[in-house]
Design a protein around this motif. Structure first.
Motif, PDB file in Angstrom:
ATOM      1  N   THR A 285       0.633  -0.891  -0.404  1.00 46.78           N
ATOM      2  CA  THR A 285       0.434  -0.089  -0.053  1.00 46.78           C
ATOM      3  C   THR A 285       0.826   1.154  -0.075  1.00 46.78           C
ATOM      4  O   THR A 285       0.660   2.080  -0.780  1.00 46.78           O
ATOM      5  CB  THR A 285      -1.054   0.165   1.316  1.00 46.78           C
ATOM      6  OG1 THR A 285      -0.990  -0.918   1.657  1.00 46.78           O
ATOM      7  CG2 THR A 285      -2.450   1.180   1.118  1.00 46.78           C
ATOM      8  N   LYS A 286       2.033   1.030   0.806  1.00 43.39           N
ATOM      9  CA  LYS A 286       2.989   2.685   1.000  1.00 43.39           C
ATOM     10  C   LYS A 286       3.532   2.724  -0.361  1.00 43.39           C
ATOM     11  O   LYS A 286       3.628   3.790  -0.681  1.00 43.39           O
ATOM     12  CB  LYS A 286       3.680   2.256   2.011  1.00 43.39           C
ATOM     13  CG  LYS A 286       2.759   2.534   3.882  1.00 43.39           C
ATOM     14  CD  LYS A 286       3.781   2.571   5.015  1.00 43.39           C
ATOM     15  CE  LYS A 286       3.483   2.893   6.102  1.00 43.39           C
ATOM     16  NZ  LYS A 286       3.732   2.805   6.964  1.00 43.39           N
ATOM     17  N   ALA A 287       4.233   1.628  -0.868  1.00 43.50           N
ATOM     18  CA  ALA A 287       4.223   1.486  -2.364  1.00 43.50           C
ATOM     19  C   ALA A 287       4.261   2.185  -3.392  1.00 43.50           C
ATOM     20  O   ALA A 287       4.303   3.499  -4.123  1.00 43.50           O
ATOM     21  CB  ALA A 287       4.789   0.323  -2.799  1.00 43.50           C
ATOM     22  N   ILE A 288       2.549   2.018  -2.909  1.00 39.46           N
ATOM     23  CA  ILE A 288       1.301   2.608  -4.185  1.00 39.46           C
ATOM     24  C   ILE A 288       1.706   4.140  -3.731  1.00 39.46           C
ATOM     25  O   ILE A 288       1.337   4.616  -5.032  1.00 39.46           O
ATOM     26  CB  ILE A 288       0.254   1.728  -4.327  1.00 39.46           C
ATOM     27  CG1 ILE A 288       0.010   0.878  -4.773  1.00 39.46           C
ATOM     28  CG2 ILE A 288      -0.552   2.664  -5.397  1.00 39.46           C
ATOM     29  CD1 ILE A 288      -0.320   0.132  -5.715  1.00 39.46           C
ATOM     30  N   VAL A 289       1.571   4.769  -2.414  1.00 42.72           N
ATOM     31  CA  VAL A 289       1.071   5.921  -2.179  1.00 42.72           C
ATOM     32  C   VAL A 289       1.957   6.838  -2.677  1.00 42.72           C
ATOM     33  O   VAL A 289       2.291   7.717  -3.136  1.00 42.72           O
ATOM     34  CB  VAL A 289       0.913   6.372  -0.738  1.00 42.72           C
ATOM     35  CG1 VAL A 289       0.891   7.576  -0.103  1.00 42.72           C
ATOM     36  CG2 VAL A 289      -0.729   5.353  -0.422  1.00 42.72           C
ATOM     37  N   ILE A 290       3.202   6.336  -2.220  1.00 39.75           N
ATOM     38  CA  ILE A 290       4.488   6.468  -2.880  1.00 39.75           C
ATOM     39  C   ILE A 290       5.234   6.627  -4.031  1.00 39.75           C
ATOM     40  O   ILE A 290       5.445   8.190  -4.799  1.00 39.75           O
ATOM     41  CB  ILE A 290       6.005   6.098  -1.812  1.00 39.75           C
ATOM     42  CG1 ILE A 290       5.252   6.118  -0.505  1.00 39.75           C
ATOM     43  CG2 ILE A 290       7.231   6.845  -3.016  1.00 39.75           C
ATOM     44  CD1 ILE A 290       6.608   5.898   0.597  1.00 39.75           C
ATOM     45  N   SER A 291       4.869   6.150  -4.752  1.00 36.72           N
ATOM     46  CA  SER A 291       4.728   6.377  -6.226  1.00 36.72           C
ATOM     47  C   SER A 291       3.922   6.592  -6.630  1.00 36.72           C
ATOM     48  O   SER A 291       4.028   7.591  -7.798  1.00 36.72           O
ATOM     49  CB  SER A 291       4.126   4.854  -7.231  1.00 36.72           C
ATOM     50  OG  SER A 291       3.348   4.229  -6.608  1.00 36.72           O
ATOM     51  N   THR A 292       2.544   6.871  -6.500  1.00 37.68           N
ATOM     52  CA  THR A 292       1.173   7.996  -6.781  1.00 37.68           C
ATOM     53  C   THR A 292       2.372   9.639  -6.567  1.00 37.68           C
ATOM     54  O   THR A 292       2.229  10.551  -7.611  1.00 37.68           O
ATOM     55  CB  THR A 292       0.331   7.602  -5.869  1.00 37.68           C
ATOM     56  OG1 THR A 292       0.057   6.854  -6.297  1.00 37.68           O
ATOM     57  CG2 THR A 292      -0.410   9.253  -6.850  1.00 37.68           C
ATOM     58  N   ILE A 293       2.673  10.058  -5.392  1.00 37.34           N
ATOM     59  CA  ILE A 293       3.030  11.083  -4.794  1.00 37.34           C
ATOM     60  C   ILE A 293       4.336  10.974  -6.205  1.00 37.34           C
ATOM     61  O   ILE A 293       4.888  12.652  -6.895  1.00 37.34           O
ATOM     62  CB  ILE A 293       3.877  11.115  -3.860  1.00 37.34           C
ATOM     63  CG1 ILE A 293       2.425  11.003  -2.945  1.00 37.34           C
ATOM     64  CG2 ILE A 293       4.160  12.277  -3.541  1.00 37.34           C
ATOM     65  CD1 ILE A 293       3.012  11.371  -1.043  1.00 37.34           C
ATOM     66  N   LEU A 294       5.161  10.598  -5.935  1.00 36.40           N
ATOM     67  CA  LEU A 294       6.449  10.519  -6.782  1.00 36.40           C
ATOM     68  C   LEU A 294       6.297  10.976  -8.090  1.00 36.40           C
ATOM     69  O   LEU A 294       6.574  11.640  -9.335  1.00 36.40           O
ATOM     70  CB  LEU A 294       7.485   9.315  -6.968  1.00 36.40           C
ATOM     71  CG  LEU A 294       8.396   9.131  -5.894  1.00 36.40           C
ATOM     72  CD1 LEU A 294       9.118   8.433  -6.129  1.00 36.40           C
ATOM     73  CD2 LEU A 294       9.278  10.637  -5.830  1.00 36.40           C
ATOM     74  N   ILE A 295       5.057  10.324  -9.278  1.00 39.26           N
ATOM     75  CA  ILE A 295       4.416  10.461 -10.418  1.00 39.26           C
ATOM     76  C   ILE A 295       4.003  11.774 -10.567  1.00 39.26           C
ATOM     77  O   ILE A 295       4.188  12.665 -11.352  1.00 39.26           O
ATOM     78  CB  ILE A 295       3.280   9.977 -10.720  1.00 39.26           C
ATOM     79  CG1 ILE A 295       3.693   7.947 -10.767  1.00 39.26           C
ATOM     80  CG2 ILE A 295       2.553   9.490 -11.746  1.00 39.26           C
ATOM     81  CD1 ILE A 295       2.833   7.055 -11.280  1.00 39.26           C
ATOM     82  N   GLY A 296       3.462  12.160  -9.117  1.00 48.87           N
ATOM     83  CA  GLY A 296       3.146  13.548  -9.706  1.00 48.87           C
ATOM     84  C   GLY A 296       4.342  14.311  -9.465  1.00 48.87           C
ATOM     85  O   GLY A 296       3.945  15.843 -10.072  1.00 48.87           O
ATOM     86  N   LEU A 297       5.055  14.120  -8.443  1.00 44.17           N
ATOM     87  CA  LEU A 297       6.410  15.799  -8.885  1.00 44.17           C
ATOM     88  C   LEU A 297       7.304  15.416  -9.806  1.00 44.17           C
ATOM     89  O   LEU A 297       7.634  16.322 -10.673  1.00 44.17           O
ATOM     90  CB  LEU A 297       7.354  14.904  -6.998  1.00 44.17           C
ATOM     91  CG  LEU A 297       6.843  15.230  -6.129  1.00 44.17           C
ATOM     92  CD1 LEU A 297       7.697  15.059  -5.120  1.00 44.17           C
ATOM     93  CD2 LEU A 297       6.605  16.829  -5.624  1.00 44.17           C
ATOM     94  N   LEU A 298       7.459  14.284 -10.711  1.00 48.60           N
ATOM     95  CA  LEU A 298       8.357  14.079 -11.673  1.00 48.60           C
ATOM     96  C   LEU A 298       7.022  14.520 -13.039  1.00 48.60           C
ATOM     97  O   LEU A 298       8.381  14.498 -13.918  1.00 48.60           O
ATOM     98  CB  LEU A 298       8.535  12.330 -11.731  1.00 48.60           C
ATOM     99  CG  LEU A 298       9.051  12.337 -10.975  1.00 48.60           C
ATOM    100  CD1 LEU A 298       9.515  10.294 -10.874  1.00 48.60           C
ATOM    101  CD2 LEU A 298      10.889  12.640 -11.182  1.00 48.60           C
ATOM    102  N   GLY A 299       6.034  14.197 -12.579  1.00 51.28           N
ATOM    103  CA  GLY A 299       5.095  14.679 -14.168  1.00 51.28           C
ATOM    104  C   GLY A 299       5.188  16.156 -13.824  1.00 51.28           C
ATOM    105  O   GLY A 299       5.002  16.245 -15.465  1.00 51.28           O
ATOM    106  N   PHE A 300       5.982  16.955 -13.334  1.00 50.61           N
ATOM    107  CA  PHE A 300       6.161  18.231 -13.944  1.00 50.61           C
ATOM    108  C   PHE A 300       7.834  18.569 -14.049  1.00 50.61           C
ATOM    109  O   PHE A 300       7.999  19.867 -14.545  1.00 50.61           O
ATOM    110  CB  PHE A 300       6.477  19.211 -12.104  1.00 50.61           C
ATOM    111  CG  PHE A 300       4.607  19.469 -11.817  1.00 50.61           C
ATOM    112  CD1 PHE A 300       4.551  20.841 -12.873  1.00 50.61           C
ATOM    113  CD2 PHE A 300       4.010  18.706 -10.786  1.00 50.61           C
ATOM    114  CE1 PHE A 300       2.896  21.235 -11.952  1.00 50.61           C
ATOM    115  CE2 PHE A 300       2.972  19.074 -10.321  1.00 50.61           C
ATOM    116  CZ  PHE A 300       2.631  20.326 -11.053  1.00 50.61           C
ATOM    117  N   THR A 301       8.449  17.262 -14.552  1.00 52.38           N
ATOM    118  CA  THR A 301       9.646  17.803 -14.454  1.00 52.38           C
ATOM    119  C   THR A 301       9.776  16.889 -16.142  1.00 52.38           C
ATOM    120  O   THR A 301      11.328  16.840 -16.274  1.00 52.38           O
ATOM    121  CB  THR A 301      10.879  17.037 -14.054  1.00 52.38           C
ATOM    122  OG1 THR A 301      10.774  16.111 -14.013  1.00 52.38           O
ATOM    123  CG2 THR A 301      10.480  17.699 -12.326  1.00 52.38           C
TER     124      THR A 301
END
Lengths: 546, 198
Positions: A285-301
């Motif tokens: 579960t936590k990996a899914i949440v963290i990957s969601t946040i990472l996609i959100g951050l990297l999406g801006f780059t």
């Protein structure tokens, strides 16, 4: 315990109720209906486009109208279907229920942003529809959804339709920004007691990250649209003599994150359906949440990977190539976690799970082709070809539409209190999956063969005929599957009522009646784990001595 | 009348006072991104155009903006005093200070409009003029929005709707005004002060 009393029935007409409601569930449903109408509209345009391309030298529509049609297909599907359906529709309906709240944080702003969206949509589509009706080519935009300058400036697009379209787009951006404010605050301040950060359901997590992305990216597009509008109407000179890359940077700074805005909620729906239909907790579960946040951050780059052939310095190109590839890592984490969730689970092969299979099998292909074309030399070759069209339909149809359909089959029992027909759903899935691959897989080949995007027709003898014909057949197969879905929705009129928890769900939306009362929960539930309903079922079973 | 009883806990999220302030914060984030977009445009021109601001443009006199910066400082202090006063239920300071902040906001907008007419170039002169006016225009639009926000809060304050326990709108209004002031100083520095020596 303190309590308040509210009236059971308000006596007012249905129309007045629709116009004045601030209930997040009604607003969510209205978003869904409106977005679905625009899905049908934009989908019909796609069918005409496919008919036009079915064979060489077709003259079904003239090139000017063709340009308008793919422009309206793209903007309609993105701004009027996918984003409002996932964020406005599912987000509105499900986020308060999933976090155990009685409504969103700002219900009136919520209603305002819905009606603003409707108005924006009418403006955007209205210009095109009116132009069609009056045979007037000047009322629609035809500069594609990217509206690159200088094509979209007054010099090359003198028609009023461009301004109408820009106005609609600005309004829909404001509507979705206001909606995003609502979601972030709702998830931050309105959670039921005991719902700590790691107990927030996966769909709500996806909506939080999506809403933050909307908040941070949309205003930049609004700024660019304001500049273009001022250039066209008020004599400013933002784009007149200057570098066209200014528009491209500002446009893609919104529009690349927009891809994740459209896909992350879909991923959230997948993460909700999979554990329920695998009868297992979600893996990592936590990996899914963290990957969601990472996609959100990297999406801006990653935005400048759309501009590799626009003249970007090589070292900047390399940076954006690198980030484009890195974003596949959190996406891959999710895909592995979803597969691990199914692994050794007792899969319940009902329509929602089939739609998840549809998502996984198509979105993964789109993700991989994304990495491939993120490489500078390959992108230089494939830029503006049908390969790109294939890629982003694998991401956005595969990633969003299959998830939306899964979300319908999963949550319509909750939202409308009636069960959709599962057999029809399976038939729909088969048609949709086959139709999808028939339509979009040949486009990879067309792209490699050098067929450019956005051309109204092509000459025979280039090897483009057969893949185009297959794609057209596929498009009508998809249309058939959508028709089956509509029929399935009509069967709801006579369908059996849905129980409160038909799927043995995990999250709080299944803790209330189907459909929920206006206040959602008589008593705000207290949350003790990330699967409150599973705990309650199995805790009760243990106590009963099973 | 027929009614349904709903339980209300002290932790009932519907009564969460954090949501107003959180909403203001999140909204300010999106406003920040709007101005970042405009500043991106400004810096993009500066990078690709070489001579930025263009050599044909004379540096505008910063007299009125300097006065306006002073107006903004006083206005921010006034709303900060006002917001602290209501936190201590001090209505005698709260309402007048808010009124002062509001009036100064209006004064700021008025001076800004004078400044528009005083400049030697216009939004249509070249892309520098467009960029210059856009930044000023969208900032002063926020100032007016902030003034309207303060007026609404002022009316509600006169009716007596606020107390130390119930003042989310005051806090949100003050936050937005701090944001507008912050943007002003960046705009002022970028447009009037950060000129290369020629």
């Amino acid at each position: 315990m303190a309590s308040i009393s509210i009236p059971v029935q308000k006596r007012q007409s249905a129309l007045l109720d629709i116009l004045t409601t601030v209930d997040h569930k009604k607003i969510g449903l209205m978003y869904m209906v409106a977005a679905f109408v625009f899905f049908l509209f934009s989908g019909t345009l796609a069918l005409v486009i496919r008919l036009q391309l079915a064979a060489p030298d077709m003259k079904l529509v003239d090139p000017g109208l063709y340009n308008q049609m793919f422009t309206m297909h793209g903007t309609g599907m993105i701004f009027l279907f996918t984003i409002p359906m996932l964020v406005g529709g599912f987000g509105n309906y499900m986020v308060p229920l999933q976090i155990g709240a009685r409504d969103v944080a700002f219900p009136r702003i919520n209603a305002f942003s819905f009606w603003l969206f409707v108005f924006a949509a009418i403006v955007m589509e209205g210009g095109f529809a009116l132009g069609m009706a009056m045979q007037n080519p000047n009322l629609a935009s035809n500069a594609a959804w990217t509206a690159y300058v200088p094509l979209s400036t007054r010099v090359f697009s003198p028609q009023a339709g461009m301004d109408i379209w820009l106005f609609g787009l600005i309004l829909s951006g404001i509507a979705s920004t206001l909606g995003a404010v609502n979601f972030v605050v709702t998830a931050y301040a309105m959670r039921a007691p005991g719902m700590t950060t790691w107990r927030i359901p996966m769909f709500t997590w996806a909506m939080i990250v999506t809403a933050v992305m909307v908040l941070l990216s949309t205003p930049v597009l609004t700024a660019a649209l304001a500049m273009l509008t001022a250039d066209r109407n008020f004599g400013t000179q933002f784009f007149k003599s200057s570098d066209p890359r200014l528009w491209q940077n500002m446009f893609w700074f919104y529009s690349h994150p927009a891809v994740y805005i459209m896909v992350l909620p879909g991923m959230g729906i997948i993460s909700e359906i999979l554990p329920v239909f695998s009868r297992k907790p979600l893996y990592g579960t936590k990996a899914i949440v963290i990957s969601t946040i990472l996609i959100g951050l990297l999406g801006f780059t990653t935005w400048a990977h759309h501009m590799f052939v626009s003249g970007v310095a090589p070292e900047i190109q390399r940076f954006f190539m690198f980030t484009t590839m890195v974003i596949a890592v959190p996406t891959g984490v999710k895909i592995f976690n979803w597969i691990a969730t199914m692994w050794k689970g007792s899969l319940v092969l009902k329509t929602p799970l089939l739609m998840v299979f549809g998502f996984l099998s198509t979105f993964t292909v789109g993700g991989i082709t994304g990495v491939i074309q993120g490489m500078i030399p390959i992108d230089t070759q494939l830029h503006n070809t049908y390969w790109v069209v294939a890629h982003f339909h694998y991401v956005l149809f595969g990633g969003s539409v299959f998830a939306i359909m899964g979300g319908f089959y999963y949550w319509i029992p909750k939202m409308l209190g009636k069960m959709l027909n599962d057999t029809l759903g399976k038939v729909q899935f088969v048609f949709m999956w086959i139709g999808f691959n028939l339509t979009f897989f040949p486009m990879h080949i067309l792209g490699l063969e050098g067929m450019p995007r956005r051309i109204a027709t092509y000459a025979a003898g280039r090897g483009w005929e057969i893949p185009n014909l297959i794609a057209t057949v596929g498009a009508f197969t998809i249309a058939t599957s959508v028709l089956i879905f509509i029929i399935n929705c009509l069967t709801l009129l006579r369908a059996k009522p849905a129980p409160a928890d038909p799927w043995e769900g995990n999250t709080l939306e299944w803790d209330t009646t189907s459909p929920p009362e206006e206040y959602n929960f008589k008593k705000i539930p207290v949350v003790t784990s990330d699967r409150p309903l599973w705990d309650r079922r199995h805790g009760a079973a243990v106590q009963a001595g099973h | 009348m027929n009614t349904t009883k709903l339980s209300v806990q002290s932790t009932d999220p519907r009564f969460n006072p954090r949501k107003g302030v959180a909403g203001a914060f999140v909204f300010i984030l999106s406003e920040t991104m709007f101005f970042l977009g405009l500043f991106f445009m400004w810096n993009f021109y500066a990078v690709v155009q070489g001579a930025w601001p263009p050599l044909s443009i004379a540096r505008p006199s910063p007299i009125l903006p300097i006065i306006n910066s002073g107006v903004m400082v006083v206005s921010v202090i006034a709303i900060a005093v006002s917001s602290r006063a209501i936190a201590h239920d001090n209505r005698r300071v709260f309402v007048p200070a808010l009124a002062v902040a509001c009036m100064l906001g209006l004064l700021f907008a008025a001076i800004q409009i004078v400044e528009f007419s005083r400049l030697s170039f216009g939004p249509g002169s070249n892309n520098f003029g467009s960029a210059f006016f856009f930044l000023l225009f969208f900032h002063v639009a926020r100032v007016l929005a902030g003034v309207i926000f303060m007026m609404i809060v002022l009316v509600r304050a006169l009716i007596g709707q606020f107390s130390s326990q119930h003042r989310a709108a005051v806090t949100a209004c003050a936050m937005y005004w701090y944001f507008i002031a912050g943007v002003w100083y960046i705009v002022f520095y970028t447009l009037y002060l950060a000129w290369p020596t020629r």
